[in-house]
Design an enzyme around this catalytic site. Sequence first.
Site, mmCIF file in Angstrom:
data_model
loop_
_atom_site.group_PDB
_atom_site.id
_atom_site.type_symbol
_atom_site.label_atom_id
_atom_site.label_comp_id
_atom_site.label_asym_id
_atom_site.label_seq_id
_atom_site.Cartn_x
_atom_site.Cartn_y
_atom_site.Cartn_z
ATOM 1 N N LYS A 225 0.831 -1.217 0.000
ATOM 2 C CA LYS A 225 0.000 0.000 0.000
ATOM 3 C C LYS A 225 0.855 1.252 0.000
ATOM 4 O O LYS A 225 0.536 2.238 -0.652
ATOM 5 C CB LYS A 225 -0.917 0.033 1.232
ATOM 6 C CG LYS A 225 -2.135 -0.854 1.092
ATOM 7 C CD LYS A 225 -3.183 -0.451 2.117
ATOM 8 C CE LYS A 225 -4.385 -1.363 2.067
ATOM 9 N NZ LYS A 225 -5.396 -0.996 3.056
ATOM 10 N N LYS B 80 -4.896 -9.665 -7.218
ATOM 11 C CA LYS B 80 -6.216 -9.915 -6.616
ATOM 12 C C LYS B 80 -7.221 -8.825 -7.027
ATOM 13 O O LYS B 80 -6.834 -7.681 -7.310
ATOM 14 C CB LYS B 80 -6.112 -10.004 -5.097
ATOM 15 C CG LYS B 80 -5.710 -8.706 -4.442
ATOM 16 C CD LYS B 80 -5.892 -8.745 -2.932
ATOM 17 C CE LYS B 80 -5.596 -7.362 -2.384
ATOM 18 N NZ LYS B 80 -5.889 -7.134 -1.019
ATOM 19 N N LYS C 27 -10.670 -3.065 -4.699
ATOM 20 C CA LYS C 27 -11.387 -1.819 -5.001
ATOM 21 C C LYS C 27 -10.423 -0.664 -5.241
ATOM 22 O O LYS C 27 -10.816 0.373 -5.743
ATOM 23 C CB LYS C 27 -12.426 -1.492 -3.934
ATOM 24 C CG LYS C 27 -11.950 -1.493 -2.520
ATOM 25 C CD LYS C 27 -13.138 -1.563 -1.564
ATOM 26 C CE LYS C 27 -12.702 -2.060 -0.202
ATOM 27 N NZ LYS C 27 -13.765 -2.568 0.617
HETATM 28 P P1 AMP Z 1 -11.221 -5.328 2.658
HETATM 29 O O1 AMP Z 1 -11.993 -4.920 1.485
HETATM 30 O O2 AMP Z 1 -9.751 -5.161 2.473
HETATM 31 O O3 AMP Z 1 -11.752 -4.776 3.944
HETATM 32 O O4 AMP Z 1 -11.406 -6.906 2.759
HETATM 33 C C1 AMP Z 1 -12.491 -7.529 3.410
HETATM 34 C C2 AMP Z 1 -12.404 -9.026 3.304
HETATM 35 O O5 AMP Z 1 -12.461 -9.446 1.937
HETATM 36 C C3 AMP Z 1 -11.090 -9.607 3.852
HETATM 37 O O6 AMP Z 1 -11.366 -10.814 4.527
HETATM 38 C C4 AMP Z 1 -10.285 -9.853 2.620
HETATM 39 O O7 AMP Z 1 -9.328 -10.888 2.800
HETATM 40 C C5 AMP Z 1 -11.353 -10.266 1.621
HETATM 41 N N1 AMP Z 1 -10.928 -9.988 0.252
HETATM 42 C C6 AMP Z 1 -10.631 -8.778 -0.280
HETATM 43 N N2 AMP Z 1 -10.284 -8.898 -1.571
HETATM 44 C C7 AMP Z 1 -10.369 -10.224 -1.873
HETATM 45 C C8 AMP Z 1 -10.135 -11.005 -3.055
HETATM 46 N N3 AMP Z 1 -9.755 -10.434 -4.180
HETATM 47 N N4 AMP Z 1 -10.319 -12.335 -2.982
HETATM 48 C C9 AMP Z 1 -10.713 -12.925 -1.834
HETATM 49 N N5 AMP Z 1 -10.955 -12.256 -0.688
HETATM 50 C C10 AMP Z 1 -10.777 -10.932 -0.696
#
Ligand code: AMP
Length: 327
Positions: free
Chosen positions: A112, A195, A198
């Site tokens: 990041k 991956k 957003k």
């Molecule tokens: P965040 O959007 O970073 O708060 O992520 C929330 C949850 O979604 C966390 O458990 C992440 O590990 C999961 N996550 C985010 N992006 C991915 C992805 N591309 N594939 C699988 N899990 C994801």
Amino acid sequence: MKKIFSGVQPSGDLHLGNYLGAIKNWVSMQSEFDTTFCIVDLHAITVAQEPVELQRRILDVAKAYLALGIDPKKSTIFVQSDVRAHTELCWILNCVAARMGDMEKMTQFKDKSAKGDVERASVGLFDYPVLMAADILLYDTDVVPVGEDQVQHVELARTLARRFNKKFGDTFVIPQPKLTKEGKRIMGLDDPTKKMSKSASSEYNYITLMDTPDVVQKKIRKAVTDSGSEIVYSDEKPALQNLINIYSLFSGDSTENIEKKYIGKGYGDFKNALADVVVNFLVPFQERVKLMSDEDIKKILNKGAMKANEQAEQKIRDVKDRIGLVI
Ligand code: AMP
Ligand code: TRP
């Protein structure tokens, strides 16, 4: 009953990776376990947020949780900043358990901050994994269902818990990460080596849960595919593998069955069917979201915060007592 804790940041629209990698798993755990799901707004402010937009997003994530099947009768749902013990425990762990050496290994911070300017990254962004450890450890969490990118952070929570317990006596449960097989790492539609995220530079990387059917169709049509034309699930075809995983997770069809279904057909047919499967999930979801009022959501979050506060207060009192802060 085993305790489950997880959370998502209100830092943008949720995407298919968030649902398939994490939230889908939460929904299925609710009947068997003692489940708590948090909207981690204090994590979101580790990068700049627009105040009015942040408020909106907190409510939107709460609505998404409910519309995806998190049931407030079964699970505690709350906003992280409503429970002060999270920041308090974070500070204590910063001082008595976390070491610079642990933190410098965190790959998400490196990724990041590499995108922007390390010099300008907030101190909060660096400390983010310790706040996440506090979230988990406050609730005696046994299992943390997350996507693969969060495993290193859960490992840190384990390290901090062990270190604290060793020094001050048994205080924290040692948590375990839990991944799903096919959903743990949903890849970007425009690049199967990264991956779905957003914060990706192109909107063709992700499908958000609020994308309209037209947008979903367009994004899937534009998704990169591998050479060849057969629908086969293999590591040599990572782009197609990702699309088949998404199809499989939404339809419940096994990857083998999907391969069989598409023998003799090409990418075009498969992509049209995939778009249908995704749209069939998203449209009713979006309708459920639209029916929810901010007021009802706030009531649910207040109730959740009260319950979470009760548990967290007990834990933080114990922690403070053990380190000598209670006189
Ligand atoms: P965040 O959007 O970073 O708060 O992520 C929330 C949850 O979604 C966390 O458990 C992440 O590990 C999961 N996550 C985010 N992006 C991915 C992805 N591309 N594939 C699988 N899990 C994801
Ligand atoms: N850091 C996680 C993410 O970006 C969100 C999060 C914060 C979390 N606290 C947590 C996940 C506690 C699980 C448990 O995805």
